[in-house]
Write an enzyme that holds these catalytic residues in place. Structure first.
Site, PDB file in Angstrom:
ATOM      1  CE  LYS A  78      -3.770   5.175  -1.844  1.00 51.54           C
ATOM      2  NZ  LYS A  78      -4.775   5.862  -2.698  1.00 51.54           N
ATOM      3  CE1 TYR A  82      -3.915   2.229   0.510  1.00 51.68           C
ATOM      4  CE2 TYR A  82      -2.554   3.282   2.191  1.00 51.68           C
ATOM      5  CZ  TYR A  82      -3.675   3.281   1.376  1.00 51.68           C
ATOM      6  OH  TYR A  82      -4.547   4.336   1.435  1.00 51.68           O
TER       7      TYR A  82
END
Length: 254
Positions: free
Chosen positions: A163, A159
């Site tokens: 991002k 993740y």
């Protein structure tokens, strides 16, 4: 209702709940025509109903932004229905975390990269191709995360990587296309009042007690607070803000 976005069309992906829904409602309250997008129809219809209850105009379009054809169809739907695409917010994303990198399943890695990175790329590409043909250009805000470039937590390697890529992609696209009248920025939320910030089995009250000791502000951000940051970056008030990454995280990355 205000008039900050009157006459403009705003597209918000991942608008069936959380930050996406709050952002769609905020644009509608600012006078925009809003296109809400996501993979599931029912929550999008709920967002549209909330907008229409307050006199706004909205269109729901089911789409998977990790597919180029869907990203292009979203832009066409906005233009066909409302006449232009003036603002886009690329909020759609997924989180698959909880395991150290060595124990991360390949499917979880690919899912997060496909939606969080490739999905933003495909959406950006389709949006920019339309906006640069318009006399007034357009503005785009990508939703990154404070766990991308700004802070680290265990068990979120994929993740965080996805991002961080959104933040880098934002700056690169901003530089590439500002001369064509397309202004691009990012917002990096931290823990927000959504299901994503709840630990397994944790209640909202328990989350509140936990973050009271973890975050300098002592609470998570409200979705409306993140939406307000998005609207600022999309507005004429931020006309000279290009390629920034605005962190909204209750001081969590300090």
């Amino acid at each position: 209702m205000t008039t900050r976005f009157t006459g403009r069309t705003a597209l918000v992906t991942g608008a069936g709940s959380g930050i996406g829904r709050a952002t769609a409602l905020a644009f509608a309250a600012g006078g925009a025509n809003v296109v809400v997008a996501g993979r599931t129809a029912a929550p999008l219809d709920e967002t549209v109903a909330l907008i229409e209850e307050h006199g706004g105009k909205a269109l729901a379009v089911t789409a998977d932004v990790s597919r180029a054809a869907d990203a292009q169809a979203l832009v066409r739907a906005a233009v066909d229905h409302f006449g232009s695409l003036d603002v886009a917010v690329n909020n759609a994303g997924v989180f698959r975390g909880g395991a150290p990198l060595a124990d991360l399943a390949e499917d979880d890695w690919h899912t997060q990269l496909d939606i969080n990175v490739t999905g933003v790329f495909l959406a950006l590409r389709a949006q920019i191709r339309r906006m640069r043909t318009q006399p007034a250009g357009g503005t785009i805000v990508n939703i990154a995360s404070n766990m991308g470039m700004h802070t680290r937590r265990p068990g979120v390697a994929a993740y965080a990587a996805s991002k961080a890529a959104v933040a880098a992609l934002t700056r690169a696209a901003a530089l590439d296309h500002i001369a064509e009248g397309v202004r691009i920025n990012a917002v990096s939320p931290g823990a927000t009042a959504t299901a994503m910030s709840l630990r397994p089995g944790e209640s909202e009250a328990e989350r509140g007690e936990r973050v009271r000791h973890q975050l300098p502000l002592g609470r998570v951000s409200a979705t409306e607070e993140v939406a307000a940051a998005v609207l600022y970056l999309a507005s004429d008030d931020a006309a000279s803000v290009v390629g920034t990454d605005l962190v909204i995280d209750s001081g969590g990355s300090l």
